[in-house]
Each structure stands twice: as C-alpha cells, then as structure tokens.
Write a protein that holds these residues in place. Structure first.
Motif, short mmCIF file in Angstrom:
data_model
loop_
_atom_site.label_atom_id
_atom_site.label_comp_id
_atom_site.label_asym_id
_atom_site.label_seq_id
_atom_site.Cartn_x
_atom_site.Cartn_y
_atom_site.Cartn_z
N GLN A 20 -3.76 14.10 -16.15
CA GLN A 20 -3.18 13.96 -14.81
C GLN A 20 -3.63 12.69 -14.09
OE1 GLN A 20 -0.76 15.76 -13.45
NE2 GLN A 20 -0.71 16.85 -15.41
N GLU A 21 -4.50 11.93 -14.71
CA GLU A 21 -4.94 10.69 -14.06
C GLU A 21 -3.71 9.81 -13.84
OE1 GLU A 21 -7.72 8.30 -16.25
OE2 GLU A 21 -8.14 7.03 -14.50
N LYS A 22 -3.64 9.18 -12.66
CA LYS A 22 -2.50 8.30 -12.40
C LYS A 22 -2.93 7.02 -11.69
CE LYS A 22 -1.06 10.33 -8.02
NZ LYS A 22 0.00 10.95 -7.25
N ALA A 23 -2.09 6.01 -11.83
CA ALA A 23 -2.34 4.72 -11.18
C ALA A 23 -1.04 4.33 -10.50
CB ALA A 23 -2.74 3.68 -12.20
N PHE A 24 -1.14 3.69 -9.32
CA PHE A 24 0.10 3.39 -8.60
C PHE A 24 -0.02 2.11 -7.78
CE2 PHE A 24 -2.03 5.18 -4.94
CZ PHE A 24 -2.83 6.14 -5.52
N ASP A 25 1.08 1.38 -7.72
CA ASP A 25 1.25 0.21 -6.86
C ASP A 25 2.56 0.42 -6.12
OD1 ASP A 25 -0.87 -1.86 -8.01
OD2 ASP A 25 0.05 -0.82 -9.71
N THR A 26 2.70 -0.18 -4.97
CA THR A 26 3.89 0.08 -4.16
C THR A 26 4.59 -1.21 -3.80
OG1 THR A 26 2.60 1.88 -3.18
CG2 THR A 26 4.70 1.38 -2.14
N GLU A 27 5.88 -1.25 -4.08
CA GLU A 27 6.69 -2.42 -3.71
C GLU A 27 7.14 -2.24 -2.26
OE1 GLU A 27 7.56 -5.17 -5.37
OE2 GLU A 27 9.58 -5.75 -4.81
N VAL A 28 6.58 -3.03 -1.36
CA VAL A 28 6.95 -2.93 0.06
C VAL A 28 7.47 -4.27 0.53
CG1 VAL A 28 6.15 -2.47 2.42
CG2 VAL A 28 5.08 -1.27 0.51
N TYR A 29 8.63 -4.31 1.12
CA TYR A 29 9.10 -5.53 1.79
C TYR A 29 9.59 -5.22 3.19
CZ TYR A 29 8.38 -9.17 -1.56
OH TYR A 29 7.77 -10.10 -2.35
N HIS A 30 9.11 -5.99 4.14
CA HIS A 30 9.61 -5.89 5.52
C HIS A 30 10.76 -6.88 5.67
CE1 HIS A 30 5.40 -4.54 5.88
NE2 HIS A 30 5.88 -3.74 6.82
N ARG A 31 11.65 -6.53 6.59
CA ARG A 31 12.81 -7.40 6.87
C ARG A 31 12.37 -8.85 7.17
NH1 ARG A 31 18.08 -6.86 8.51
NH2 ARG A 31 17.98 -4.65 8.05
N TYR A 32 11.31 -9.00 8.00
CA TYR A 32 10.90 -10.37 8.37
C TYR A 32 10.41 -11.16 7.17
CZ TYR A 32 5.86 -9.42 8.19
OH TYR A 32 4.59 -9.12 7.76
N GLU A 33 9.80 -10.48 6.22
CA GLU A 33 9.28 -11.18 5.03
C GLU A 33 10.43 -11.71 4.16
OE1 GLU A 33 5.27 -9.13 3.54
OE2 GLU A 33 6.91 -7.70 3.69
N GLN A 48 0.86 -1.19 0.00
CA GLN A 48 0.00 0.00 0.00
C GLN A 48 0.90 1.24 0.00
OE1 GLN A 48 -3.24 0.00 -0.38
NE2 GLN A 48 -3.48 -2.22 -0.25
N PRO A 49 0.51 2.35 -0.61
CA PRO A 49 -0.77 2.55 -1.30
C PRO A 49 -0.79 1.93 -2.69
CG PRO A 49 0.54 4.55 -1.44
CD PRO A 49 1.32 3.58 -0.59
N LYS A 50 -2.03 1.71 -3.12
CA LYS A 50 -2.30 1.11 -4.40
C LYS A 50 -3.58 1.77 -4.88
CE LYS A 50 -1.85 -3.60 -4.68
NZ LYS A 50 -1.11 -3.86 -5.90
N GLY A 51 -3.62 2.23 -6.09
CA GLY A 51 -4.89 2.82 -6.51
C GLY A 51 -4.81 3.66 -7.76
N ARG A 52 -5.86 4.40 -7.97
CA ARG A 52 -5.98 5.29 -9.12
C ARG A 52 -6.60 6.57 -8.66
NH1 ARG A 52 -7.80 2.37 -14.67
NH2 ARG A 52 -8.08 4.49 -15.41
N GLU A 53 -6.12 7.70 -9.18
CA GLU A 53 -6.78 8.96 -8.86
C GLU A 53 -6.52 9.99 -9.94
OE1 GLU A 53 -3.56 10.79 -5.69
OE2 GLU A 53 -4.95 9.27 -4.96
N GLY A 54 -7.25 11.10 -9.87
CA GLY A 54 -7.08 12.17 -10.84
C GLY A 54 -7.87 11.95 -12.10
N GLU A 55 -7.73 12.92 -12.98
CA GLU A 55 -8.51 12.90 -14.23
C GLU A 55 -7.68 13.38 -15.39
OE1 GLU A 55 -11.84 15.43 -13.68
OE2 GLU A 55 -12.67 14.17 -12.08
N GLY A 56 -8.17 13.09 -16.58
CA GLY A 56 -7.55 13.59 -17.81
C GLY A 56 -6.08 13.20 -17.88
#
Ligand SMILES: NC(=O)c1ccc[n+]([C@@H]2O[C@H](COP(=O)([O-])OP(=O)(O)OC[C@H]3O[C@@H](n4cnc5c(N)ncnc54)[C@H](O)[C@@H]3O)[C@@H](O)[C@H]2O)c1
Ligand SMILES: CC(C)[C@H](C(=O)O)[C@@H](O)C(=O)O
Ligand SMILES: [Mg+2]
Length: 366
Positions: free
Chosen positions: A158-171, A148-156
């Motif tokens: 400027q519309e954007k989409a995003f996914d987040t690469e997250v890794y914790h040490r324990y994982e 997270q975050p993951k999603g879509r927002e904005g218009e025209g």
C-alpha cells in the motif's frame, strides 16, 4: 565609462566546471573586444557545495546570486549524491530552489540545425536537410515539479508516492504571453503542447492559451498533445517555431530537440523572471559518463553565456559575435567527440581546444 556587469558564476558538478572554464575564456575575449567589464564572483553549488559546505545551496551562494546582475550556471548532480534524501540532492536542493527563489518562470531553449551541419542530426537526411529553428518556451516554476501535495506514505504493497500537477491561470497566462511575443519576432507560429484529452491542468492550459491568443491575431496558434508532439518533432521539426510547454513537457521535449540538432551539448537555455533577472545554463546535465575526461562539448555553456549578454546585458553585438564564432568553428570542421565523425577534416577536439577555437574567432563585425 564602460558598462560593468556583475555575474555570479556557479560551475557545479561533473562537466560543469570543464565547460564553464571555456565559457569564461570566451567571455574574457568578448569583454576586451567589445569594451565592457564582467565582474565575476565564483560560488559552489550542487554536489560540490554539499562536499565543501554541507549544503547544495549555501547561504553565501544564494547571497552571491542576489548581489549579481545575472547567474551563469553549469550543471549539478551525479551518482555521488544520489543516496541522499531527495530534497538534499543537488537538483532538488539547489537548482529547483534557485529557480523558485528568483521566480524564474520563463525558460527558453533555442534549438536549430547549424547550416552545413545537417548530417549531425540523427534524423533521416531528407528531413534534416529542411533544417529547423525552434524555441522551447517552458514554464519553469509551476506544474508537477512544485505542485502540492507531493510525498510518500504508507507501507508494504500500500505504500504510495505522489506528485501533483497544479497550474494557476496567471502562471499559464504569463508564459503564454511571452510565447506569443517570441513568435512575433520569429515565424509567427505558437504550438501549445498539452495533454488536454486527459489532464485537468492541461484543459485549463489550453483554455487560457486560447484566450491569450486573441491579443496576438498576427500569430498562428496550434495545439498538440505531448505524445503526438514527440512524434511530429521526429517526422518534421521544420513545422515548429515556438513550442509552448508546461514544466514537465518542456523538460522532456527540449532534450529531444537538443538531440535532433546533433548533441545534448549544443542546447543553451535562459530562465527569466518578470524583472528580467536571468539564470543561464546548458539544457543538459552534469554528464557523469564523460566528466573528468576533458571531452565534453562546451558549446551549450558558451551559447548560454551569449544569451546572458543578449537578455541580461543587452550586448547584442557581443552575443552575435559568440554565435558567429561557434558557427565558424563548427563549419570549419572542429568537433568534440559527441559530434565527431570518421570523415571529419580535423582530429577530435578536446573541451579546451573547442573553447580556444571559439575564443580565437571572436571579433567585431566588419
Ligand atoms: N541543469 C542541470 O544542472 C541538469 C540538467 C539535466 C540533468 N542534470 C543532472 O545531471 C546528471 C546526469 O543526468 P543525465 O545523464 O540524465 O543527463 P545529461 O544531460 O547529463 O547526459 C545525457 C547524455 O548527454 C551527454 N551530454 C550531455 N551534455 C553533454 C556535453 N556538453 N557534451 C557531450 N555530451 C553531453 C552525456 O554524456 C550523456 O550521454 C543527473 O544528476 C541529472 O539530474 C542536471
Ligand atoms: C536537473 C533537473 C532538475 C532539470 C529539470 O528537470 O528541469 C534538468 O533536467 C533541466 O532540464 O534543466
Ligand atoms: Mg532536463
């Protein structure tokens, strides 16, 4: 008293039900031959569950998986459900939640060239002749799939989409440990795949893998960038033993490994949590291009069932009997269309015929 194992069977969509039927045929033969009982409960999942129950992962399916000792999964998804909102589609609405719910962080995808079947590989003959035997050890509940975050927002514009690469040490640590342990039982080489020249999550990945490596001095550790890894796999796959990958890199590289063996229809997978609970599925998908024609290769699904016997039920002899029956079927020249060549000894085999050949060759080792 003979052992009794509860299996939740989730065939899913596309070729899923076709190849699952053959896996169940082989399991049926195996249980009578090896004297244990598999108690099977069938549940809808994915697109078929949307059609029948209005949800890709109905509560009854999840409850059925919870009540089982292991889950045997086919595949989900297809064009029929692609118009739905992403979270309502079979992949995001059923498969990923199942992996997350059961915390199935450890995904292993073993790929090898079968002896005598080197020329099914699309690799140059001198490279495939060397053979290869690789396990893709893929982290399955973290990274960009779940971050997270993951999603879509904005218009025209400027519309954007995003996914987040997250890794914790324990994982990273827990999947790395399993990668090193797997290597100890194999050729003793871990190749950790990352993009540490660019990504923060990969920099942490590499640091943690280096730390974990200190506990496994008998294992050789190499690091490789993902772009180079995809190229090296084609240049010389025999150099690899265990490939330790994040969720996304493992997804990509395991399809490449599958095809290097000759077909997507040969690659099984096991997904485990820290309690040893497992979900078993082919690495490939629902193959809409060939679904309903009875021509899919059932080997990946049948090998996934063998992995279930090995990892969840510790029925090693039965797992080996399945793997041997598959090797015999292929080396006797029986192939489904994905592997078939004009000079084959026998005509092209249907999904059902492949299942029958394999089931008929199940026996106890003499
Ligand atoms: N575990 C899963 O449920 C899973 C995995 C991967 C893809 N999918 C889904 O499956 C659908 C199709 O995806 P895709 O086309 O990208 O990938 P795919 O793996 O379904 O198919 C890719 C190619 O491999 C071939 N192939 C796959 N399995 C085969 C088999 N057993 N025998 C012979 N040929 C086989 C297909 O015919 C196709 O040409 C999508 O909805 C995707 O999201 C599901
Ligand atoms: C269907 C999809 C969500 C899945 C993944 O990306 O993990 C598949 O491609 C796989 O390899 O199991
Ligand atoms: Mg994939």
């Amino acid at each position: 008293m003979s052992a009794n194992y509860k299996v939740a069977v989730l065939p899913g969509d596309g070729i899923g039900p076709e190849v699952m039927a053959e896996a169940l045929k082989v399991l049926d033969k195996v249980q009578s031959e090896f004297g244990f009982t598999l108690e099977l409960s069938h549940f809808d999942v994915g697109g078929v569950a949307i059609d029948n129950h209005g949800s890709p992962l109905p509560a009854a399916t999840l409850a059925g998986c919870e009540a089982a000792d292991a889950v045997l999964f086919g595949s989900v998804g297809g064009p029929k459900w692609e118009h739905l909102a992403p979270n309502d589609q079979p992949e995001r609405g059923a498969l990923l939640p199942l992996r997350g719910h059961f915390k199935l962080f450890c995904n292993m995808r073993p790929a090898r060239i079968y002896e005598g079947l080197e020329d099914f590989s699309p690799l140059r003959a001198d490279i495939s002749a060397r053979g290869f035997d690789i396990v893709c050890m893929r982290e399955l509940t973290g990274g960009i799939y779940f971050g997270q975050p993951k999603g879509r927002e904005g218009e025209g514009a400027q519309e954007k989409a995003f996914d987040t690469e997250v890794y914790h040490r324990y994982e990273i640590e827990r999947i790395a440990r399993l990668g090193f342990e797997a290597a100890q039982g194999r050729r003793g080489i871990v190749t950790s795949v990352d993009k540490a020249n660019v990504l923060q999550a990969s920099i942490l990945w590499r640091e943690v893998v280096n730390e974990v490596a200190k506990d496994y001095p008998d294992v050789t550790l190499n690091h490789i960038y993902i772009d180079n890894a995809t190229m090296q796999l084609i240049k010389d796959p025999s150099q690899f033993d265990v490939m330790l990958c994040s969720n996304l890199f493992g997804d990509i590289i395991s399809d490449e490994m599958a095809m290097l063996t000759g077909s997507m229809g040969l690659l099984p997978s096991v997904s485990l949590n820290d309690q040893g609970f497992g979900l078993y599925e082919p690495a490939g998908g629902s193959a809409p291009d060939i679904a309903g024609k009875g021509i899919a290769n059932p080997v990946a699904q049948i090998l996934s069932a063998a992995l279930m016997l090995r990892y969840s039920f510790k029925e090693e002899a039965a797992a080996l009997a399945i793997e041997r029956a598959i090797s015999e079927t292929l080396s006797e020249g029986y192939f489904s269309g994905d592997l078939y060549k004009a000079d084959a000894k026998h005509p092209v085999q249907t999904t059902v015929q492949m299942g029958e050949h394999i089931a008929n060759r199940i026996r106890r080792a003499s």
